[in-house]
Design a protein around this motif. Structure first.
Motif, mmCIF file in Angstrom:
data_model
loop_
_atom_site.group_PDB
_atom_site.id
_atom_site.type_symbol
_atom_site.label_atom_id
_atom_site.label_comp_id
_atom_site.label_asym_id
_atom_site.label_seq_id
_atom_site.Cartn_x
_atom_site.Cartn_y
_atom_site.Cartn_z
ATOM 1 N N CYS A 14 61.434 7.667 32.426
ATOM 2 C CA CYS A 14 62.239 8.570 31.599
ATOM 3 C C CYS A 14 61.845 8.468 30.120
ATOM 4 N N CYS A 38 59.045 12.733 36.036
ATOM 5 C CA CYS A 38 59.250 12.259 37.411
ATOM 6 C C CYS A 38 58.868 13.314 38.448
ATOM 7 N N CYS A 98 59.404 10.960 29.173
ATOM 8 C CA CYS A 98 59.704 12.317 29.651
ATOM 9 C C CYS A 98 60.062 13.257 28.495
ATOM 10 N N GLY A 116 68.045 11.303 32.479
ATOM 11 C CA GLY A 116 67.769 11.302 31.040
ATOM 12 C C GLY A 116 67.525 9.909 30.484
ATOM 13 N N VAL A 126 69.646 7.545 37.777
ATOM 14 C CA VAL A 126 69.162 7.494 36.400
ATOM 15 C C VAL A 126 68.829 8.922 35.990
ATOM 16 N N ALA A 151 59.158 17.604 33.908
ATOM 17 C CA ALA A 151 59.722 16.262 34.080
ATOM 18 C C ALA A 151 58.631 15.231 34.364
ATOM 19 N N CYS A 184 67.621 16.945 31.072
ATOM 20 C CA CYS A 184 67.976 16.190 32.269
ATOM 21 C C CYS A 184 69.377 15.589 32.125
HETATM 22 S S1 SF4 Z 1 64.555 12.047 32.097
HETATM 23 FE FE1 SF4 Z 1 65.183 13.063 33.999
HETATM 24 S S2 SF4 Z 1 63.553 14.508 34.402
HETATM 25 FE FE2 SF4 Z 1 62.757 13.014 32.967
HETATM 26 S S3 SF4 Z 1 61.800 11.417 34.174
HETATM 27 FE FE3 SF4 Z 1 63.902 10.783 33.818
HETATM 28 S S4 SF4 Z 1 65.042 11.528 35.616
HETATM 29 FE FE4 SF4 Z 1 63.075 12.625 35.555
#
Ligand code: SF4
Length: 89
Positions: free
Chosen positions: A39, A13, A42, A63, A61, A11, A48
């Motif tokens: 995201c 994040c 990501c 995905g 938030v 991820a 996610c």
């Molecule tokens: S898509 Fe999900 S896993 Fe990826 S940065 Fe965003 S919150 Fe985090």
């Protein structure tokens, strides 16, 4: 069944303060926009988003989706699950 959460290791994040993805107060819109920028980079957005739907997440938030997109995706998932259940019986 134990869910496979290996995707979380990838991820964008990972290591960030989770509060960045749960908005509150007067700066919520700006905070959502900042979270969605993360995201957007990501590699596990789909996993996610699926995780959020399957676990019934209603806030935050996930995905890179807005709350409206999350609700729409949840409706599609629920509808598909009902169809699958009917087809199996
Ligand atoms: S898509 Fe999900 S896993 Fe990826 S940065 Fe965003 S919150 Fe985090």
């Amino acid at each position: 069944m134990i869910p496979n959460l290996d995707w979380m290791q990838h991820a964008a994040c990972a290591g960030m303060d989770p509060r960045a993805f749960f908005t509150v107060g007067n700066h919520a819109r700006a905070q959502v926009n900042e979270a969605r920028k993360v995201c957007a980079t990501c590699p596990v957005r789909e996993q996610c988003a699926d995780w959020a739907i399957q676990t019934g997440e209603r806030h935050g938030v996930w995905g890179g989706m807005s709350q409206q997109q999350l609700r729409q995706r949840r409706r599609r998932f629920t509808s598909r699950a009902r169809t699958d259940t009917r087809a199996a019986s």
